[in-house]
Each structure stands twice: as structure tokens, then as C-alpha cells.
Motif scaffolding. Sequence first.
Motif, PDB file in Angstrom:
ATOM      1  N   VAL A 274      11.774   3.165  -1.770  1.00  0.00           N
ATOM      2  CA  VAL A 274      11.047   2.487  -2.849  1.00  0.00           C
ATOM      3  C   VAL A 274       9.722   3.157  -3.179  1.00  0.00           C
ATOM      4  O   VAL A 274       9.310   3.197  -4.347  1.00  0.00           O
ATOM      5  CB  VAL A 274      10.853   0.990  -2.513  1.00  0.00           C
ATOM      6  CG1 VAL A 274      10.044   0.796  -1.238  1.00  0.00           C
ATOM      7  CG2 VAL A 274      10.211   0.244  -3.662  1.00  0.00           C
ATOM      8  N   ASP A 275       9.041   3.715  -2.171  1.00  0.00           N
ATOM      9  CA  ASP A 275       7.755   4.376  -2.473  1.00  0.00           C
ATOM     10  C   ASP A 275       8.001   5.635  -3.298  1.00  0.00           C
ATOM     11  O   ASP A 275       7.254   5.929  -4.242  1.00  0.00           O
ATOM     12  CB  ASP A 275       6.949   4.648  -1.192  1.00  0.00           C
ATOM     13  CG  ASP A 275       7.764   5.269  -0.070  1.00  0.00           C
ATOM     14  OD1 ASP A 275       9.010   5.132  -0.055  1.00  0.00           O
ATOM     15  OD2 ASP A 275       7.160   5.904   0.816  1.00  0.00           O
ATOM     16  N   ASN A 276       9.067   6.344  -2.979  1.00  0.00           N
ATOM     17  CA  ASN A 276       9.431   7.504  -3.789  1.00  0.00           C
ATOM     18  C   ASN A 276       9.860   7.077  -5.197  1.00  0.00           C
ATOM     19  O   ASN A 276       9.490   7.712  -6.195  1.00  0.00           O
ATOM     20  CB  ASN A 276      10.552   8.283  -3.098  1.00  0.00           C
ATOM     21  CG  ASN A 276      10.851   9.597  -3.786  1.00  0.00           C
ATOM     22  OD1 ASN A 276       9.986  10.162  -4.475  1.00  0.00           O
ATOM     23  ND2 ASN A 276      12.067  10.087  -3.631  1.00  0.00           N
TER      24      ASN A 276
ATOM     25  N   GLY B 112       0.814  -1.212   0.000  1.00  0.00           N
ATOM     26  CA  GLY B 112       0.000   0.000   0.000  1.00  0.00           C
ATOM     27  C   GLY B 112       0.845   1.258   0.000  1.00  0.00           C
ATOM     28  O   GLY B 112       0.477   2.266  -0.615  1.00  0.00           O
ATOM     29  N   ASP B 113       1.974   1.206   0.706  1.00  0.00           N
ATOM     30  CA  ASP B 113       2.890   2.348   0.708  1.00  0.00           C
ATOM     31  C   ASP B 113       3.343   2.645  -0.724  1.00  0.00           C
ATOM     32  O   ASP B 113       3.264   3.784  -1.211  1.00  0.00           O
ATOM     33  CB  ASP B 113       4.091   2.003   1.600  1.00  0.00           C
ATOM     34  CG  ASP B 113       5.050   3.172   1.784  1.00  0.00           C
ATOM     35  OD1 ASP B 113       4.674   4.313   1.485  1.00  0.00           O
ATOM     36  OD2 ASP B 113       6.188   2.913   2.229  1.00  0.00           O
ATOM     37  N   ILE B 114       3.768   1.608  -1.418  1.00  0.00           N
ATOM     38  CA  ILE B 114       4.309   1.778  -2.770  1.00  0.00           C
ATOM     39  C   ILE B 114       3.207   2.157  -3.761  1.00  0.00           C
ATOM     40  O   ILE B 114       3.325   3.131  -4.512  1.00  0.00           O
ATOM     41  CB  ILE B 114       5.024   0.485  -3.222  1.00  0.00           C
ATOM     42  CG1 ILE B 114       6.213   0.185  -2.295  1.00  0.00           C
ATOM     43  CG2 ILE B 114       5.476   0.595  -4.679  1.00  0.00           C
ATOM     44  CD1 ILE B 114       6.840  -1.192  -2.491  1.00  0.00           C
TER      45      ILE B 114
ATOM     46  N   SER C 277       0.112   3.317  -3.252  1.00  0.00           N
ATOM     47  CA  SER C 277      -0.622   4.571  -3.037  1.00  0.00           C
ATOM     48  C   SER C 277       0.268   5.772  -3.352  1.00  0.00           C
ATOM     49  O   SER C 277      -0.226   6.790  -3.837  1.00  0.00           O
ATOM     50  CB  SER C 277      -1.219   4.654  -1.634  1.00  0.00           C
ATOM     51  OG  SER C 277      -0.222   4.710  -0.651  1.00  0.00           O
ATOM     52  N   ASP C 278       1.566   5.653  -3.116  1.00  0.00           N
ATOM     53  CA  ASP C 278       2.443   6.763  -3.515  1.00  0.00           C
ATOM     54  C   ASP C 278       2.542   6.850  -5.036  1.00  0.00           C
ATOM     55  O   ASP C 278       2.502   7.945  -5.603  1.00  0.00           O
ATOM     56  CB  ASP C 278       3.836   6.609  -2.886  1.00  0.00           C
ATOM     57  CG  ASP C 278       3.861   7.105  -1.444  1.00  0.00           C
ATOM     58  OD1 ASP C 278       2.906   7.794  -1.038  1.00  0.00           O
ATOM     59  OD2 ASP C 278       4.825   6.820  -0.724  1.00  0.00           O
ATOM     60  N   GLU C 279       2.644   5.707  -5.695  1.00  0.00           N
ATOM     61  CA  GLU C 279       2.635   5.713  -7.164  1.00  0.00           C
ATOM     62  C   GLU C 279       1.343   6.369  -7.673  1.00  0.00           C
ATOM     63  O   GLU C 279       1.364   7.228  -8.557  1.00  0.00           O
ATOM     64  CB  GLU C 279       2.752   4.282  -7.705  1.00  0.00           C
ATOM     65  CG  GLU C 279       2.816   4.223  -9.224  1.00  0.00           C
ATOM     66  CD  GLU C 279       2.802   2.790  -9.763  1.00  0.00           C
ATOM     67  OE1 GLU C 279       2.840   1.843  -8.969  1.00  0.00           O
ATOM     68  OE2 GLU C 279       2.745   2.650 -10.997  1.00  0.00           O
TER      69      GLU C 279
ATOM     70  N   ASP D   3      15.663   1.348  -1.714  1.00  0.00           N
ATOM     71  CA  ASP D   3      15.454   0.554  -0.503  1.00  0.00           C
ATOM     72  C   ASP D   3      14.362   1.177   0.354  1.00  0.00           C
ATOM     73  O   ASP D   3      13.641   2.081  -0.107  1.00  0.00           O
ATOM     74  CB  ASP D   3      16.781   0.428   0.282  1.00  0.00           C
ATOM     75  CG  ASP D   3      17.308   1.775   0.790  1.00  0.00           C
ATOM     76  OD1 ASP D   3      16.508   2.711   0.998  1.00  0.00           O
ATOM     77  OD2 ASP D   3      18.530   1.892   0.993  1.00  0.00           O
ATOM     78  N   LYS D   4      14.242   0.726   1.565  1.00  0.00           N
ATOM     79  CA  LYS D   4      13.321   1.342   2.528  1.00  0.00           C
ATOM     80  C   LYS D   4      14.053   1.392   3.867  1.00  0.00           C
ATOM     81  O   LYS D   4      13.612   0.825   4.875  1.00  0.00           O
ATOM     82  CB  LYS D   4      12.026   0.516   2.602  1.00  0.00           C
ATOM     83  CG  LYS D   4      10.913   1.178   3.382  1.00  0.00           C
ATOM     84  CD  LYS D   4      10.223   2.326   2.660  1.00  0.00           C
ATOM     85  CE  LYS D   4       9.165   2.962   3.555  1.00  0.00           C
ATOM     86  NZ  LYS D   4       8.550   4.166   2.955  1.00  0.00           N
ATOM     87  N   ALA D   5      15.211   2.074   3.810  1.00  0.00           N
ATOM     88  CA  ALA D   5      16.122   2.067   4.956  1.00  0.00           C
ATOM     89  C   ALA D   5      15.590   2.834   6.151  1.00  0.00           C
ATOM     90  O   ALA D   5      16.132   2.714   7.246  1.00  0.00           O
ATOM     91  CB  ALA D   5      17.493   2.621   4.543  1.00  0.00           C
TER      92      ALA D   5
HETATM   93 MG   LIG Z   1       5.157   6.338   1.350  1.00  0.00          MG
END
Ligand SMILES: [Mg+2]
Lengths: 354, 354
Positions: free
Chosen positions: B220-222, A244-246, A248-250, B188-190
Motif C-alpha cells: 500500500v505504501d508503494n 506514516g508509512d503510507i 511519508s512514502d506518498e 496490501d501490506k503482506a
Molecule cells: Mg514504506
Amino acid sequence: MGVKKNIGVLPGDGIGPEVTREAVKVLNAIAEKHGHTFEYNYGDVGAIAIDKTGNPLPDETLAVCEASDAFLFGAIGHPKYDNDPSAKVRPEQGLLKLRKSLGLFANVRPVTAYDSLLHMSPLKTERVRGADFVVYRELTGGIYFGEKGRTEDGAYDNCTYSNYEIDRIAHLAFQAAQNRNKKLMLVDKANVLETSRLWRERVTAIAKEYPDVALEAMFVDNAAMQMIQNPKQFDVILTENMFGDIISDEASVIGGSLGLLPSASVGEKSAMFEPIHGSYPQGAGKNIANPLATILSAAMMLDHLGLIDEAIEVRQAVNASLRNGMVTEDLTKENPVGTDRVGDFIANHILEGE
Amino acid sequence: MGVKKNIGVLPGDGIGPEVTREAVKVLNAIAEKHGHTFEYNYGDVGAIAIDKTGNPLPDETLAVCEASDAFLFGAIGHPKYDNDPSAKVRPEQGLLKLRKSLGLFANVRPVTAYDSLLHMSPLKTERVRGADFVVYRELTGGIYFGEKGRTEDGAYDNCTYSNYEIDRIAHLAFQAAQNRNKKLMLVDKANVLETSRLWRERVTAIAKEYPDVALEAMFVDNAAMQMIQNPKQFDVILTENMFGDIISDEASVIGGSLGLLPSASVGEKSAMFEPIHGSYPQGAGKNIANPLATILSAAMMLDHLGLIDEAIEVRQAVNASLRNGMVTEDLTKENPVGTDRVGDFIANHILEGE
Ligand SMILES: [Mg+2]
Ligand SMILES: [Mg+2]
């Protein structure tokens, strides 16, 4: 037949106070028109709370949230903390602590492609026109909150989900689909992950309680493609925390402006409503911040409070501001107006109509 | 100064045999022009191997791969197995077994936005024009391969990475960056995951051995947003297995056609080259399949074999086929040509030039 509601307001940092002020202005217009009573209680959160108390989420603020029927949240973050790696207390800890203390387990992010902003979308117009969906992201489980650590020559992160964690957000997503186009898309990786297979089992079983909703499932890698190729196919998306993080940001960038995206974080007893944009400290105090995402968050709050017609009125007024070019400088180069005038226009539109 | 190379060819199912045939045609043109000797050894894999032997990856096929300097892979999958949930043996098991048996730990996926195909991209032309990057995805570790199972009221998947697993692909990615624009982006998602923090530590340490490469990191979300908003910023992307699955699939659609995307899967001793598209069984035997992704995979193979100038010649010939509209029906409505004629044009261009 007016109702009485207790509304928390946490303006936060940067442009947060300006955009929440306009949302409150719009809520007041709704209250005046419909004879409702909205009582506001304010609390500090983020950098301003650290400055005043040393704590990014003081107890009094948490009490405000707990006592409210729902609360608005502006934005948090300030360079003096964000750019200091040695800072022990950080503004964003206020948000994390809030989610945890109140058990906000469902993050709800609607995405709407507004016709007047299609030129700002990175997608070709015909791909994105008409896109209108909402992402239900599980917010308190999965790999982000699992046990993690180091071994002699490596590291690990564990992902876990319980039946209960899946079921409670699944019901919210099915109910949302019933109020929309009756399509629910579960995004998972059930061909590889055991937690995804559990999600699929639980959600498929719960679907029997919502026979009017059509359930489908899509692997997350495919969803990342479909979000670009054909976002119009989605109605309600339901997914676990990291996916969802990935996703929804996309999804947040396809409409062309982060300045219009509202969100909700819902728990068993509390619900928080906030724009997805940040505190934009460089823009603070200049009357240039776009208040629409916060005003649309207030509309989500009205829905949550059962004031469905009122929420529709707010959205119609936002559409009118877009159509009439009554928008801030991030959305137009021709005659942008200030933050306060966007709020004035929308409040006025609610009270007086077109 | 010709070289001698042993090349495995696994045509597989559906359109696989047709597209690999054209790639071999192109390799033969390269061999003829430069005085190289390419010896081909063929093996069955996928549905055709199940039909013949009951095994999607027969031992003889594995032996072909192990004995080769590199091998081409077409595509696998056939509806008679894919649509049968009770099938015990599945074509795609051939691919998974191949990766595992040969220890193919790095999946390499270049993405190039071809000017003549920008109208097919879902992104606006100005966003995608000039995009040219490559994703290095770790392929044998992480949550997809960790311990997984059920508990009384839930499920779990464990993600682990060892220093060794990170280091070996990091070196490949840094070396790739040295041969490109000298920029490496670690995704990544550091801020949340311990395995990501380990990736960041190891990759940051290894960067000291590649002082000419500029290392950056992105959550990764960015990255999922940036892939849509500004894909031109990327040169080499390095990431773990699951993030690579999502990000490389997202990246695969921005160019407008899956029919042009090659890939490599690299191990300590073996390397496999294959188009990212599937077996498209409905198109098999019709001479309509686009062979460019497989031909560009053969170009990656030439790079891998140290035949850098030859790889450039193949890519130039592919560009010429696109410029001249010598393409299959998936890329043009005006006078498409057959699979074989695309291969003929490219082989001829290599031998005779423009
Ligand atoms: Mg995010
Ligand atoms: Mg994939």
C-alpha cells in the motif's frame, strides 16, 4: 569552541559505502572549518555483514551505534539475498534489529521541493513549488507490531497504542514545529478508530505546553488527497506508524527525486541518519550514485547534535551544487558529475564559500 | 426487446435533488430510445429525512431500496446538523445504516482522466493522460469495523477478515478485470500484516478461476507513490477497507475534478449508485451543481442492470458534453451552463446523436 563528537558510520551494501564516504567528507569540512573533532567508528550491516559474520547486525556494530552520539547509515540489500526466498538471514533484518535494539521510535522525513528539480516532479510546478515539510512517523507501535494470527476461517491484526508511545513522539513533533513554521498537523482517522481518538486526546492535551504551535488534525484519507492537491499547506505532520508509512512514502515522490531525501530515526538515547533511497546494487562501484540524500542526512545529524549553523551551511552548499548543476546523472542529462565530485564541491563550498 | 426495471431514487440533501434529477432525465432518454420501462420510487434520506421524520433513514426509504433493482443516491449533509456537535442524529448515519442494512460490501470507484480536463489535474499532463482504472474497496470489514476500546493506559482497534469477506469481493474484482484490460492489482501490506497475507492467499487461489486475468500485488505504501508517479499502470485495484479508503481518495484527485467521479456500492441483493462528491449545501438551488458524476453513476447502474450498450451511450454523451464545453462553472470559466442544460444536452445527445 569546537566540540568533540563520536559518530558511527554504517556504510552497508550497494552504493551505501560511496554515499556515506561523501557525507563523511562533508562532515570533515564542517569539522575543519569550525574546529570540531568528529571521531568516526565504522560497523558492518546488511549483506556485507552476513558475508563476513553470518549476522546482518553483528554485536560489534550494535556496540558502535550505542557508543556513538549519532550514526550514519548508508543502505542495505543485495540481490543474492533479496531474490532468494529460502534465505534464512536477510540484509533488511539488520535494519529492523537496529531499530528495535536501540528503541528508535520516531522516523523523521523532511520533504523539500527544490526549485531546480520542479520539472522532475509528477505534480504541476505551481502545486509543488515551495513545499517544505517534515513527517514525524511513530515507528515501533500500532498495527505493524500488534498481535496477529489466524483463526479457523480468517486472520487478524491488532493495533494498540499507549499514552506513553504517543506522548514521546508528540513532544518531538511539537519541538520541531517550534523550530519551523509553528504548525503541526496530526493525521489520524479519529472518526473511526479508537487509537486515533486517543492520539487526538493526547496530542491536544500536549499542545497546551506549546502555545506557540498551531495544532490541526486531518483524516488520513483527506491527507492522501491534500498531499497531491496542496502540499504547501504542511509544516510538521505527526502520525502513527501505518499512516506514516503510507503518507511519508506518498510525500517522498512529490519533489521529483528520491535521491535528495534524508531521514532520521530517533530513540531515547540513539539517533540514526540515513537516505531514504535503497542500496541500488546495479549502481555500486560506478561513481554514479547521488550522495545528496546522505549528505542531507548528515545535516540532520548536525542539527541533532546541536550544530544548527553547521547544518545550515551543509544545506546551503547542497543548494549551490543543485544551482550549479554539480549533480549526478539521475538529476541531469547535461554534464553530470561523479559521486565523489559532488562531495568535493560541497566540502569545498563549505570551506571556501561561493 | 425493452426491459422493465424498478429504480430507487434517494435525492438527499443540498445539491442532491438537482443532480439526481438530471440523472433521471438521462435514464429516461435511454428508456425512450431503447423501449425500456424504468419505474422510479423515491425516498428521503439524510437531513431532509431527519427534518420530516427524525430519522436519517426512514423505514419507507429502506423499503424503496430493498424493492428496487438498483438505486441512485444523491448526497447527504447539512450544516445545521454537521456543525452541531451535540446533534444526536446525523445525516451521514443514513448512509452508514443503508450500507449496513443492505450489506453493501464492495465500493467501486472508477477514475478516468478526461483529456479536456487534464489542465485541472494536479499531476503533470503526461503523467495522468490516459489513466483509466477502477478501485474495488471492501466496505464492511477490517479495522474500521473491528472491536475497539480503551485499556488503562492506551487504546486498541482490531482488524479482522474472514475468507468469505475476501472471496466475495475478489470475484467481483476479477469479473471487472475480465471486462476491462484483464489486469488486477491487489494492494496490501503482506510483508507486515497477517490479514494482508490472508488476502494474498485467497486472491491468488481465486485467480486460478480467472486465467485470462493477470494478477499482481503491490504494498500500500508503494501504491500511494505509484498513484502519483504512474497511475496509467492500473486497471482494476482490489483492496481492503482502510487501504481502499486512502487509495481511492488519493486516486479521486488525480483527474482534476471530483465533479466527474461516480461510484457504486454493491451487496448480495442491492446496489447503490452515487457521485463521490458531497451535498455542497452552499450551491443548492442555484442550478450550478455539476451533474456529471451522478449521470456517470447512472451509467454504472445501467452496466449493473446488464444494459451495457446503454451505459456506453451515456458515457459517450458525457464525453460529448465535455468536448463541446457544455459544462457547469466548476469545469469552465467560459460560458458555463446550468445543471439542467447539461442534463438536457446529454439526454438529447442520446436521443438524436451528434
Ligand atoms: Mg514504506
Ligand atoms: Mg474516505
